[in-house]
Design a protein around this motif. Structure first.
Motif, PDB file in Angstrom:
ATOM      1  N   VAL A  18       6.530  -0.874  -3.530  1.00  5.74           N
ATOM      2  CA  VAL A  18       6.257   0.101  -2.470  1.00  5.74           C
ATOM      3  C   VAL A  18       5.142   1.034  -2.909  1.00  5.74           C
ATOM      4  CG1 VAL A  18       7.198   2.084  -1.219  1.00  5.74           C
ATOM      5  CG2 VAL A  18       8.555   0.032  -1.465  1.00  5.74           C
ATOM      6  N   VAL A  19       5.209   1.461  -4.158  1.00  3.62           N
ATOM      7  CA  VAL A  19       4.234   2.419  -4.670  1.00  3.62           C
ATOM      8  C   VAL A  19       2.908   1.738  -5.001  1.00  3.62           C
ATOM      9  CG1 VAL A  19       3.799   4.061  -6.532  1.00  3.62           C
ATOM     10  CG2 VAL A  19       6.071   3.872  -5.555  1.00  3.62           C
ATOM     11  N   LEU A  20       2.954   0.530  -5.543  1.00  2.00           N
ATOM     12  CA  LEU A  20       1.736  -0.124  -6.018  1.00  2.00           C
ATOM     13  C   LEU A  20       0.971  -0.885  -4.944  1.00  2.00           C
ATOM     14  CD1 LEU A  20       2.965  -1.485  -9.460  1.00  2.00           C
ATOM     15  CD2 LEU A  20       1.646   0.584  -8.976  1.00  2.00           C
ATOM     16  N   SER A  21       1.599  -1.158  -3.817  1.00  2.00           N
ATOM     17  CA  SER A  21       0.938  -1.930  -2.776  1.00  2.00           C
ATOM     18  C   SER A  21      -0.169  -1.114  -2.123  1.00  2.00           C
ATOM     19  CB  SER A  21       1.959  -2.357  -1.719  1.00  2.00           C
ATOM     20  OG  SER A  21       1.324  -3.076  -0.708  1.00  2.00           O
ATOM     21  N   LYS A  22      -1.322  -1.728  -1.945  1.00  2.68           N
ATOM     22  CA  LYS A  22      -2.463  -1.032  -1.346  1.00  2.68           C
ATOM     23  C   LYS A  22      -2.389  -1.030   0.176  1.00  2.68           C
ATOM     24  CE  LYS A  22      -5.469  -1.291  -5.151  1.00  2.68           C
ATOM     25  NZ  LYS A  22      -5.358  -0.050  -5.824  1.00  2.68           N
ATOM     26  N   ASN A  23      -1.742  -2.018   0.755  1.00  3.72           N
ATOM     27  CA  ASN A  23      -1.619  -2.114   2.204  1.00  3.72           C
ATOM     28  C   ASN A  23      -0.373  -1.339   2.655  1.00  3.72           C
ATOM     29  OD1 ASN A  23      -1.414  -2.864   4.868  1.00  3.72           O
ATOM     30  ND2 ASN A  23      -1.788  -5.030   4.482  1.00  3.72           N
ATOM     31  N   PRO A  24      -0.524  -0.363   3.558  1.00  8.31           N
ATOM     32  CA  PRO A  24       0.653   0.427   3.970  1.00  8.31           C
ATOM     33  C   PRO A  24       1.715  -0.394   4.690  1.00  8.31           C
ATOM     34  CG  PRO A  24      -1.347   1.239   5.043  1.00  8.31           C
ATOM     35  CD  PRO A  24      -1.752   0.139   4.153  1.00  8.31           C
ATOM     36  N   ALA A  59      16.967   0.872   7.285  1.00  7.27           N
ATOM     37  CA  ALA A  59      16.177  -0.357   7.387  1.00  7.27           C
ATOM     38  C   ALA A  59      15.793  -0.641   8.832  1.00  7.27           C
ATOM     39  CB  ALA A  59      16.961  -1.533   6.808  1.00  7.27           C
ATOM     40  N   GLY A  60      16.513  -0.086   9.778  1.00  2.00           N
ATOM     41  CA  GLY A  60      16.187  -0.308  11.179  1.00  2.00           C
ATOM     42  C   GLY A  60      15.361   0.814  11.761  1.00  2.00           C
ATOM     43  N   ALA A  61      15.999   1.920  12.061  1.00  2.00           N
ATOM     44  CA  ALA A  61      15.362   2.993  12.834  1.00  2.00           C
ATOM     45  C   ALA A  61      14.253   3.710  12.073  1.00  2.00           C
ATOM     46  CB  ALA A  61      16.433   3.991  13.268  1.00  2.00           C
ATOM     47  N   ILE A  62      14.497   4.111  10.855  1.00  2.00           N
ATOM     48  CA  ILE A  62      13.500   4.875  10.113  1.00  2.00           C
ATOM     49  C   ILE A  62      12.275   4.007   9.805  1.00  2.00           C
ATOM     50  CG2 ILE A  62      13.071   6.171   7.996  1.00  2.00           C
ATOM     51  CD1 ILE A  62      14.940   7.587   9.924  1.00  2.00           C
ATOM     52  N   MET A  63      12.485   2.751   9.490  1.00  2.00           N
ATOM     53  CA  MET A  63      11.339   1.891   9.209  1.00  2.00           C
ATOM     54  C   MET A  63      10.524   1.603  10.466  1.00  2.00           C
ATOM     55  SD  MET A  63      10.966   1.346   6.076  1.00  2.00           S
ATOM     56  CE  MET A  63      11.319   3.045   5.926  1.00  2.00           C
ATOM     57  N   VAL A  64      11.173   1.523  11.611  1.00  2.00           N
ATOM     58  CA  VAL A  64      10.429   1.365  12.864  1.00  2.00           C
ATOM     59  C   VAL A  64       9.575   2.610  13.102  1.00  2.00           C
ATOM     60  CG1 VAL A  64      10.681   1.241  15.367  1.00  2.00           C
ATOM     61  CG2 VAL A  64      11.999  -0.274  13.913  1.00  2.00           C
ATOM     62  N   LEU A  65      10.127   3.784  12.814  1.00  2.00           N
ATOM     63  CA  LEU A  65       9.367   5.019  12.948  1.00  2.00           C
ATOM     64  C   LEU A  65       8.182   5.036  11.984  1.00  2.00           C
ATOM     65  CD1 LEU A  65       9.217   7.853  14.265  1.00  2.00           C
ATOM     66  CD2 LEU A  65      10.591   8.663  12.350  1.00  2.00           C
ATOM     67  N   PHE A  66       8.394   4.631  10.740  1.00  2.00           N
ATOM     68  CA  PHE A  66       7.291   4.567   9.774  1.00  2.00           C
ATOM     69  C   PHE A  66       6.207   3.612  10.256  1.00  2.00           C
ATOM     70  CE2 PHE A  66       9.488   5.889   5.551  1.00  2.00           C
ATOM     71  CZ  PHE A  66       9.685   7.153   6.073  1.00  2.00           C
ATOM     72  N   LEU A  67       6.599   2.429  10.710  1.00  2.00           N
ATOM     73  CA  LEU A  67       5.614   1.468  11.196  1.00  2.00           C
ATOM     74  C   LEU A  67       4.866   2.008  12.407  1.00  2.00           C
ATOM     75  CD1 LEU A  67       7.352  -1.989  10.817  1.00  2.00           C
ATOM     76  CD2 LEU A  67       5.267  -1.235   9.715  1.00  2.00           C
ATOM     77  N   PHE A  68       5.560   2.693  13.293  1.00  2.00           N
ATOM     78  CA  PHE A  68       4.920   3.283  14.459  1.00  2.00           C
ATOM     79  C   PHE A  68       3.865   4.297  14.045  1.00  2.00           C
ATOM     80  CE2 PHE A  68       4.908   6.691  17.682  1.00  2.00           C
ATOM     81  CZ  PHE A  68       4.340   5.976  18.716  1.00  2.00           C
ATOM     82  N   ILE A  70       2.309   4.522  11.128  1.00  2.00           N
ATOM     83  CA  ILE A  70       1.217   3.851  10.428  1.00  2.00           C
ATOM     84  C   ILE A  70       0.295   3.159  11.417  1.00  2.00           C
ATOM     85  CG2 ILE A  70       0.697   1.902   8.911  1.00  2.00           C
ATOM     86  CD1 ILE A  70       3.098   2.748   7.229  1.00  2.00           C
ATOM     87  N   MET A  71       0.862   2.511  12.419  1.00  2.00           N
ATOM     88  CA  MET A  71       0.033   1.834  13.409  1.00  2.00           C
ATOM     89  C   MET A  71      -0.720   2.836  14.287  1.00  2.00           C
ATOM     90  SD  MET A  71       0.327  -1.316  12.949  1.00  2.00           S
ATOM     91  CE  MET A  71       1.357  -2.574  12.294  1.00  2.00           C
ATOM     92  N   MET A  72      -0.128   4.016  14.511  1.00  2.00           N
ATOM     93  CA  MET A  72      -0.744   5.005  15.376  1.00  2.00           C
ATOM     94  C   MET A  72      -1.955   5.660  14.712  1.00  2.00           C
ATOM     95  SD  MET A  72       1.276   7.979  17.405  1.00  2.00           S
ATOM     96  CE  MET A  72       1.672   8.886  15.945  1.00  2.00           C
ATOM     97  N   MET A  73      -1.927   5.800  13.401  1.00  2.00           N
ATOM     98  CA  MET A  73      -3.017   6.453  12.690  1.00  2.00           C
ATOM     99  C   MET A  73      -4.088   5.428  12.333  1.00  2.00           C
ATOM    100  SD  MET A  73      -0.703   8.627  10.092  1.00  2.00           S
ATOM    101  CE  MET A  73      -1.442  10.212   9.918  1.00  2.00           C
ATOM    102  N   ASP A  74      -5.325   5.861  12.379  1.00  2.00           N
ATOM    103  CA  ASP A  74      -6.421   5.009  11.932  1.00  2.00           C
ATOM    104  C   ASP A  74      -6.622   5.281  10.445  1.00  2.00           C
ATOM    105  OD1 ASP A  74      -8.536   3.309  11.745  1.00  2.00           O
ATOM    106  OD2 ASP A  74      -9.955   4.629  12.781  1.00  2.00           O
ATOM    107  N   LEU A  75      -6.059   4.429   9.614  1.00  2.00           N
ATOM    108  CA  LEU A  75      -6.058   4.694   8.178  1.00  2.00           C
ATOM    109  C   LEU A  75      -7.429   4.543   7.554  1.00  2.00           C
ATOM    110  CD1 LEU A  75      -2.689   3.049   7.186  1.00  2.00           C
ATOM    111  CD2 LEU A  75      -3.198   5.447   7.496  1.00  2.00           C
ATOM    112  N   ARG A  76      -8.287   3.742   8.145  1.00  2.00           N
ATOM    113  CA  ARG A  76      -9.639   3.593   7.590  1.00  2.00           C
ATOM    114  C   ARG A  76     -10.426   4.879   7.759  1.00  2.00           C
ATOM    115  NH1 ARG A  76     -10.196  -1.764  10.800  1.00  2.00           N
ATOM    116  NH2 ARG A  76      -9.577  -0.176  12.255  1.00  2.00           N
TER     117      ARG A  76
END
Length: 169
Positions: A18-24, A59-68, A70-76
């Motif tokens: 989780v910490v070492l992965s470069k892709n969120p 693993a369900g609700a909080i991770m869906v929120l995290f993915l939402f 991450i997808m909402m922000m333009d990380l580049r």
């Protein structure tokens, strides 16, 4: 006991990824796998309710929120070109301090196992005993965690509104 060591090694490896992965996105997926491994530990501790809550809520609700988020922000757009040496030094000092504190706390633990075996009953991980302990002994930390989740949700909404306002549709 061998399965516990295997599950622990798998949990630590996935948490490290989780910490070492470069892709969120990969980090979030490794975090989901870490939550499933922790749920396996709950099963080994006879805490079936905590296992179910961990899978459904984290693993369900909080991770869906995290993915939402991450997808909402333009990380580049938000990525800095490189971290300066002061930031790296501060991170190394804080990480080392946390490591020293954890090692000191671990050394003071009583690992004889007598106290945990004496307090064990067949109702240890069940809902009724968990509710009594949670709402009697740990009500303040429980409420603080709920406020923390609320603040994180409001922050995600505010970030989304600000980015939506910046766009000219």
């Amino acid at each position: 006991m061998n399965f516990w060591y295997f599950l622990t090694a798998l949990t630590l490896l996935s948490a490290l990824m989780v910490v070492l992965s470069k892709n969120p996105i990969h980090s979030v997926l490794y975090l989901v796998f870490t939550f499933f491994c922790i749920s396996g530990h709950y099963v080994l501790l006879n805490a079936q309710f905590l296992m179910a809550v961990n899978i459904v809520v984290y693993a369900g609700a909080i991770m869906v929120l995290f993915l939402f988020v991450i997808m909402m922000m333009d990380l580049r757009k938000n990525m800095p070109d490189s971290k300066n040496t002061l930031t790296k030094l501060a991170g190394a000092i804080l990480g080392g301090t946390l490591l020293v504190i954890m090692v000191a706390a671990t050394r003071k633990m009583d690992l004889s196992g007598d106290a945990t075996i004496a307090n064990y009953s067949s109702q240890t991980g069940m809902v009724e005993s968990l509710g009594k302990i949670l709402y009697r002994d740990y009500v303040l930390p429980f409420e603080l965690v709920s406020v923390l989740f609320f603040v994180a949700m409001v922050g995600a909404v505010m970030l989304g509104k600000r980015e939506a306002g910046e766009r000219n549709f």
